[in-house]
Design an enzyme around this catalytic site. Structure first.
Site, mmCIF file in Angstrom:
data_model
loop_
_atom_site.group_PDB
_atom_site.id
_atom_site.type_symbol
_atom_site.label_atom_id
_atom_site.label_comp_id
_atom_site.label_asym_id
_atom_site.label_seq_id
_atom_site.Cartn_x
_atom_site.Cartn_y
_atom_site.Cartn_z
ATOM 1 N NE ARG A 269 -0.912 -0.135 5.006
ATOM 2 C CZ ARG A 269 0.140 0.537 5.633
ATOM 3 N NH1 ARG A 269 0.508 1.865 5.342
ATOM 4 N NH2 ARG A 269 0.697 0.176 7.057
ATOM 5 C CG HIS A 273 -3.475 0.870 8.761
ATOM 6 N ND1 HIS A 273 -3.531 -0.475 8.228
ATOM 7 C CD2 HIS A 273 -4.427 0.839 9.734
ATOM 8 C CE1 HIS A 273 -4.555 -1.308 8.629
ATOM 9 N NE2 HIS A 273 -5.005 -0.460 9.610
ATOM 10 C CE1 TYR A 283 4.107 1.320 8.146
ATOM 11 C CE2 TYR A 283 3.400 3.121 9.901
ATOM 12 C CZ TYR A 283 3.322 2.496 8.735
ATOM 13 O OH TYR A 283 2.030 2.480 8.224
#
Length: 370
Positions: A269, A273, A283
């Site tokens: 993706r 999120h 991250y």
């Protein structure tokens, strides 16, 4: 007579043998070149163009949904860019009678399955009208509880089998969802009863923020099918032809009474999120983002179609403009829908309201009448 000494146990070797079986299934490489000729699905030129149209349209839907969220006109939004091959090509292998039990990132599939776009926008806002699925549209509202749709899918698939229908129930979760107990319960139940289910794990590498290698010690998620006694397939989730072929095969086996399949689509993706404050730069590295951008499913499929003389920039721009117009009309229709009242929500919670909700309903009726 000399005794024969048995070889020592070697469970590690057994595991390695299993893991070796789960090779990545791919048809198109990153340059849109066919690398697995024998596996190319039997799709007409028109069907290939339609698949690309839906992927491009879905990318625009993702972009506009993010913008609408930032404007305060949508509520919950989970970005989908990068997962078009995994989502749209898997749906392209389904039939109208099949049931889709989506996760919260799987709005594009249920829109293409027949849910009006304005209702998808209302669902994002938490409006009860967004959950009223039209007759004949075989979808459930997107599941917010991570992994819960896997258990539900096993039940829906068993119902399909008991009714003798030639259809399947398909569901989706992410790599994080595969760590949930519902994941194992769902695939095990469906396997035990040979229910016609397709379980897709869209491995986009990070769940919310946890890398896949921290989720599980398993080399692949697909190999977890072995424990449930069902087929598992690892697929290049950025390759629309590979995803389509894998789901088509799983569907044919399911309706022929061979039971469920677990499919892991390796994808990425590009966005966060969700739009609820996640920051992927905390991250993920820019180097990793750049690496996966080279595998973009739309770019890959565009090259494939252009080489066949089936695609053009003009055709793509027409689709982009059409998507923008459709989205503009859908958000206006959502805006024109009467605002939800508390009593609207209470009234659909039970067929017969329990005493405590009857009291609350009367209380809010009085407040809303003022």
């Amino acid at each position: 007579m000399a005794s024969t000494k048995k070889a020592p146990l070697d469970p590690k070797k057994t595991l390695e043998k299993i893991e070796e079986q789960f090779e990545m299934f791919q048809i198109l490489n990153e340059n849109g070149e066919v690398v697995n000729e024998s596996a190319v699905p039997d799709l007409s030129d028109e069907e290939l163009q339609e698949l690309m149209r839906r992927m491009v349209y879905s990318r625009i839907l993702d972009q506009r949904s993010i913008s609408l969220n930032r404007q305060g006109r949508l509520g919950f939004v989970a970005p989908t860019a990068g997962q078009e091959a995994s989502q749209i090509a898997s749906h392209f292998a389904l039939e109208k009678e099949d049931f889709i039990l989506p996760g919260y990132r799987d709005v594009p599939q249920i829109v293409w399955h027949g849910l009006p776009l304005y209702q998808a926008f209302l669902w994002s806002r938490g409006h009860v009208e967004g959950m009223k699925i039209p007759e004949g549209v075989n979808v459930l509202p997107p599941q917010i509880i991570i992994g819960a749709q896997y258990v539900q899918t096993a039940g829906v698939a068993l119902g399909i089998k008991k009714r003798g229908k030639k259809a399947v129930a398909i569901t989706y979760t992410g790599d994080g969802g595969s760590s949930q107990g519902d994941f194992y319960e769902g695939i095990n139940f469906a396997g035990a009863f040979k229910a016609p289910a397709i379980f897709v794990v869209q491995n986009n590498q990070f769940a919310i923020s946890t890398p896949r290698d921290k989720q599980t010690a398993a080399k692949t998620i697909a190999q977890k099918a072995v424990a449930a006694g069902i087929p598992g397939q690892l697929v290049d989730g950025m390759d629309p032809l590979a995803v389509y072929a894998a789901v088509k095969d799983a569907r044919e086996r399911a309706i022929n009474g061979e039971g469920p399949t677990l499919i892991e689509t390796m994808c990425y993706r590009y966005g966060p999120h969700t739009m609820a404050g996640d920051d992927p730069t905390r991250y993920r590295t820019s180097e990793l983002d750049n690496e996966w951008e080279k595998k973009d499913p739309i770019v890959r499929f565009r090259k494939f179609l252009e080489n066949k003389g089936l695609w053009s920039e003009e055709k793509e721009n027409e689709i982009i403009e059409q998507a923008k117009e459709d989205i503009k009309a859908a958000i206006k229709k959502a805006d024109d829908t009467p605002k939800q009242k508390v009593t609207d929500l209470i009234s659909v919670m039970f067929e017969e309201l329990p005493h405590n909700l009857q009291e609350q309903n009367e209380l809010y009726k009085a407040k809303e009448s003022k």
